[in-house]
Design an enzyme around this catalytic site. Structure first.
Site, PDB file in Angstrom:
ATOM      1  N   GLY A  12     -59.962 -56.927 -38.577  1.00  0.00           N
ATOM      2  CA  GLY A  12     -59.080 -57.177 -39.711  1.00  0.00           C
ATOM      3  C   GLY A  12     -57.725 -57.710 -39.291  1.00  0.00           C
ATOM      4  O   GLY A  12     -57.435 -57.909 -38.103  1.00  0.00           O
ATOM      5  N   ILE A  13     -56.862 -57.924 -40.271  1.00  0.00           N
ATOM      6  CA  ILE A  13     -55.542 -58.500 -40.008  1.00  0.00           C
ATOM      7  C   ILE A  13     -54.739 -57.602 -39.066  1.00  0.00           C
ATOM      8  O   ILE A  13     -54.218 -58.051 -38.041  1.00  0.00           O
ATOM      9  CB  ILE A  13     -54.774 -58.716 -41.324  1.00  0.00           C
ATOM     10  CG1 ILE A  13     -55.433 -59.812 -42.157  1.00  0.00           C
ATOM     11  CG2 ILE A  13     -53.314 -59.095 -41.055  1.00  0.00           C
ATOM     12  CD1 ILE A  13     -54.804 -60.012 -43.519  1.00  0.00           C
ATOM     13  N   ARG A  35     -69.234 -55.079 -38.300  1.00  0.00           N
ATOM     14  CA  ARG A  35     -69.786 -56.273 -37.663  1.00  0.00           C
ATOM     15  C   ARG A  35     -68.715 -56.819 -36.720  1.00  0.00           C
ATOM     16  O   ARG A  35     -67.938 -57.698 -37.109  1.00  0.00           O
ATOM     17  CB  ARG A  35     -70.184 -57.305 -38.715  1.00  0.00           C
ATOM     18  CG  ARG A  35     -71.356 -56.872 -39.601  1.00  0.00           C
ATOM     19  CD  ARG A  35     -71.687 -57.911 -40.657  1.00  0.00           C
ATOM     20  NE  ARG A  35     -70.608 -58.019 -41.630  1.00  0.00           N
ATOM     21  CZ  ARG A  35     -70.469 -57.235 -42.686  1.00  0.00           C
ATOM     22  NH1 ARG A  35     -71.339 -56.268 -42.909  1.00  0.00           N
ATOM     23  NH2 ARG A  35     -69.461 -57.399 -43.520  1.00  0.00           N
ATOM     24  N   ASP A  48     -70.726 -48.094 -38.890  1.00  0.00           N
ATOM     25  CA  ASP A  48     -70.374 -47.967 -40.301  1.00  0.00           C
ATOM     26  C   ASP A  48     -69.815 -46.566 -40.494  1.00  0.00           C
ATOM     27  O   ASP A  48     -70.545 -45.577 -40.401  1.00  0.00           O
ATOM     28  CB  ASP A  48     -71.611 -48.181 -41.179  1.00  0.00           C
ATOM     29  CG  ASP A  48     -71.309 -48.059 -42.665  1.00  0.00           C
ATOM     30  OD1 ASP A  48     -70.177 -47.654 -43.030  1.00  0.00           O
ATOM     31  OD2 ASP A  48     -72.225 -48.339 -43.463  1.00  0.00           O
ATOM     32  N   LYS A 112     -48.415 -48.326 -51.345  1.00  0.00           N
ATOM     33  CA  LYS A 112     -49.022 -47.617 -52.471  1.00  0.00           C
ATOM     34  C   LYS A 112     -48.782 -46.115 -52.355  1.00  0.00           C
ATOM     35  O   LYS A 112     -49.010 -45.381 -53.312  1.00  0.00           O
ATOM     36  CB  LYS A 112     -50.509 -47.955 -52.571  1.00  0.00           C
ATOM     37  CG  LYS A 112     -50.776 -49.368 -53.094  1.00  0.00           C
ATOM     38  CD  LYS A 112     -52.243 -49.590 -53.399  1.00  0.00           C
ATOM     39  CE  LYS A 112     -53.120 -49.643 -52.185  1.00  0.00           C
ATOM     40  NZ  LYS A 112     -52.813 -50.773 -51.279  1.00  0.00           N
ATOM     41  N   TYR A 144     -54.692 -42.893 -50.049  1.00  0.00           N
ATOM     42  CA  TYR A 144     -53.824 -42.783 -48.869  1.00  0.00           C
ATOM     43  C   TYR A 144     -53.540 -41.316 -48.543  1.00  0.00           C
ATOM     44  O   TYR A 144     -53.530 -40.916 -47.378  1.00  0.00           O
ATOM     45  CB  TYR A 144     -52.499 -43.504 -49.108  1.00  0.00           C
ATOM     46  CG  TYR A 144     -52.532 -45.004 -49.002  1.00  0.00           C
ATOM     47  CD1 TYR A 144     -53.631 -45.692 -48.507  1.00  0.00           C
ATOM     48  CD2 TYR A 144     -51.434 -45.760 -49.405  1.00  0.00           C
ATOM     49  CE1 TYR A 144     -53.643 -47.072 -48.410  1.00  0.00           C
ATOM     50  CE2 TYR A 144     -51.430 -47.143 -49.307  1.00  0.00           C
ATOM     51  CZ  TYR A 144     -52.533 -47.797 -48.817  1.00  0.00           C
ATOM     52  OH  TYR A 144     -52.529 -49.163 -48.725  1.00  0.00           O
TER      53      TYR A 144
END
Length: 353
Positions: A12-13, A35, A48, A112, A144
């Protein structure tokens, strides 16, 4: 620490930026993803996290000193977000427990924490900005908080230190990411240039005129590493932004200029990107085929819903960084340069023309 790390969500980022930084700093880095993608210097771990037994099996031979949790799985409701994402953190930490190697766990959440979940985003009574870590939890269900509680419980049980990191909207490169404003805006600008549509700010007047800030993924990665290796930062939560503030009326013009566009006038009307880009998949595929781009699937590049949530807020949002600065984290990243660096990377990797 022996400088062995497990980056959870490494594709991810935030995860990819963190893995890059740790690798450059001499860490042995394992990157966990459902993946895994090829990343220089990163040893892939396929798992997973919703599968407790499978996760434990995948982690059986790992002995990381530090764990960086940079992933989550979006669900249809906040109740499901809580159930699924809390279980993912619990399964991860339970799977690592037998080795007894973990000394620090860093959890990435976000603003958030202060704004509330997507179902209540920017609604109701909100804390005043700038947001500070001393502000308590909202009286609302929030995944969160559930993720934090899993980390806190495991830390008490297993004796490791923790840190929580709350970025604003993150700028960085990753394909197929659910929260990707930088790439979404790059794709939107490219579509506007292709079709002759006006490059129009899609959000609210509050965001257009008010002050805001953002978080470069590299800036976040630097704070993650700092908190993991700085004893004064153990068992603390930290906001993390670039260190500058801006108004979107200024930034929109900067982004337009980079793409050779004129910014359209803004009349205060919200016109979400999800509506503007609804029928653009065939247009993007045509651009990708003509220009030889690496990704022809618009849905794997752009996340209009998330960009709309951020740019449509009815309040000004800025974030205080005083807590970590007092403890010695002084890094800074100009936000317009963060966008431009990303756009250059997207172009170099043939993701935009």
């Amino acid at each position: 620490m022996s400088k062995s790390a497990l980056v959870v969500g490494a594709s991810g980022i935030v995860g990819s930026a963190t893995a890059d930084l740790l690798t450059a700093d001499g860490w042995t880095v394992h990157g966990l993803a459902r993946r895994p993608v090829e990343q220089p210097g990163v040893r892939p771990v396929a798992a997973d996290l919703q599968d407790a037994a499978g996760t434990a099996d995948a982690l059986r031979d790992l002995t990381p000193d530090a764990v960086f949790i940079t992933t989550w799985a979006r669900q249809a409701t906040e109740a499901e977000n809580i159930r699924v994402n809390a279980a993912m953190v619990r399964n991860l930490l339970d799977g690592l427990r037998p080795a007894g190697s973990v000394r620090h766990v860093a959890l990435v959440t976000g603003l958030k924490h202060y704004l509330g979940p997507f179902e209540a985003y920017g609604k109701g009574t909100l804390p005043e900005t700038p947001f500070r870590e001393s502000q308590g939890r909202l009286d609302v269900a929030n995944f969160y908080y559930a993720q934090e509680d899993e980390v806190f419980a495991a830390a008490r049980r297993d004796g490791f230190a923790w840190s929580v990191h709350r970025p604003h909207t993150v700028i960085g490169k990753a394909v197929g990411n659910a929260m990707n404003m930088g790439t979404t805006l790059a794709v939107y600008a490219t579509l506007c240039r292709e079709t002759g549509r006006p490059f129009r700010f899609p959000g609210s007047a509050a965001q257009w005129n008010g002050l805001t800030d953002m978080t470069d993924a590299r800036q976040l990665a630097r704070q993650l590493l700092w908190a993991t290796t700085t004893p004064d930062a153990f068992n603390e939560a930290f906001n993390i932004v670039n260190g500058d503030v801006f108004r979107w009326k200024w930034m929109w013009a900067r982004i337009a200029e980079w793409f050779g566009l004129e910014p359209a006038p803004f009349d205060g009307t919200v016109l979400p990107l999800e509506e503007q880009m609804r029928d653009d998949a065939p247009v993007w595929r045509r651009i990708a085929e003509r220009e030889g781009l690496a990704e022809a699937d618009l849905d794997r590049l752009a996340s209009p819903w998330h960009t709309d949530a951020d740019l449509g807020r009815p309040i000004e949002v800025v974030t205080d960084m005083g807590k970590s600065r007092r403890l010695g984290f002084l890094d800074y990243q100009p936000t317009d340069d963060a966008f431009f660096d990303l756009f250059e990377r997207l172009r170099a990797d043939q993701l935009i023309p």
